[in-house]
Enzyme design. Sequence first.
Site: not given
Length: 530
Positions: A484, A450, A345, A311, A425, A340, A361
């Site tokens: 976002e 986003c 995070n 980010q 995400d 994702y 991922e």
Amino acid sequence: DCRRPKRLESMLVSGGRTTTRSWLFAPKRLGLSARAAAARKPHPTAAAAKALESRGLQSPSSSSPSSRPGCAFCLAAFETGLPPRRRSPFLGSTRSRRGARRLSTKMGAEPPPPIILVDTTKYESQLAAKVERVKAQFRDHFSGELEVFSSKKKHYRMRTEFRIWKDYDKEEIYYVMFQGGGKDSARFRVDKFDVGSELLNGLMQKTMERIRGSEVLSKKVFQANFHTTLSGQAMVSILYHRKLDDEWKAEAEKLREALATVEGVEAGHVPSLIGRSRKQKVFLGNDHVIETMPVNGKQLKYKQLEYGFTQPNAGMCIHMLEWARKHTEGHTDSDLLELYCGNGNFSIALADNFRRCVGTEISKTSVAAAHFNIEANKTSNVFVARCSSEEFSKAWLRDYKKDFKRFQQQGLTMADCDFRTVLVDPPRAGLDDDTVSLVSKFDTIVYISCNPDTLFANVEALATTHEVKEFALFDQFPYSHHVECGVILKAREATKKENGHGNGTATAEASDGDEKPPAKKLKTEGEEDA
């Protein structure tokens, strides 16, 4: 064939070099004759048409020969803007992003100039405009109070990249940014970068000072990338059109020592310096930095890789993590699935709220970073494996007990998982159809987006099974049109019964038409994990 978005995406990602002229020849790459291609009329998808309407753009008519080339799906991809973002089907690389932006310019969508210096007096008004836009767009799906998280007005971005420009007439060398992303676009000189962190500004000044004073460092240099952290660690990459030799390494070591003197660098830390040229990469230090983020009183450490996704607005990332923690409390008897997940995070930050956090991922380097972060933060209930969300979704929908070898190697058996919450995400393209089908099986969906346009399309698709309970706006990119959003969707009671969520367990329909598998019985504290 504009009626097949997936094939169109494949065409675009093939290099992003499709122009208005070559668009006419693109069907040949799909195996269509010119006559057959001319007979096919563009059919805008509903989601793309709404994306255009939300931005005040008109969807091209398939019956009008004067319409601009391409269908609404094509135009929405370009009109809505294309910032760097991982794994978007339209953004395979920097080169394809620039090609797509050049195409958008030719199609009439002028890209905005880069944000270099900012007028902080306009911050509140630009944020208010974003809030009103999001409220208007989602008014049919959410009528509650929108949580708004404002950003720092200056020095909020932790990483960036600049081209290095040599003006031979004036005998000057300096940083530049382009409007649209290509050397044929308008360029803007950058001597001071209000958007970047204070440490980033110090590093860019020191780096340019050394490049100007060294023939070795300035010879055929064309780009510099900077990556900083809240904790004061930093990494600088310098790109060249020549092979890097021992003479360059000696000069680069001097530059690295100078970077350690910049104000704001963590005590005892020497910023890493990476030299890159064609088929060559020279590391002076590490290929990563360690970020430390204060989240609800805990100091979370994250390994962030060169060219890996993070980010960019670290302060806003903290808000996002704390918001997600707040709205997922009280689920310690069930498990979280994150698609994702990047470097872990969210999963690491949410580990205390769930029995297990399982992440998928597709990037091999991000998965390696996630495993490092799991150990660094001592979150033994977090599992991350390399697997695309699309692959996982298709497999899980076919057989919800299907095991994945990469998870088994970590001692995790899917049949033992009790997934009730899913966190996504996704890139700007949003969720694909299989992933939408997968997340519809969960009691709670945490959606970080986003791109409000693709978020809107996905929320519409989920409206029959879920309803929006919480909505947040994170001003990740101040002074730009980008927004976002964070959304919490809860399953409707009818959906829980239909999917067999007697105890909230997410199950999938059997592919052969058999009855849905029964919900699993939760393990008691005395039972051992698999």
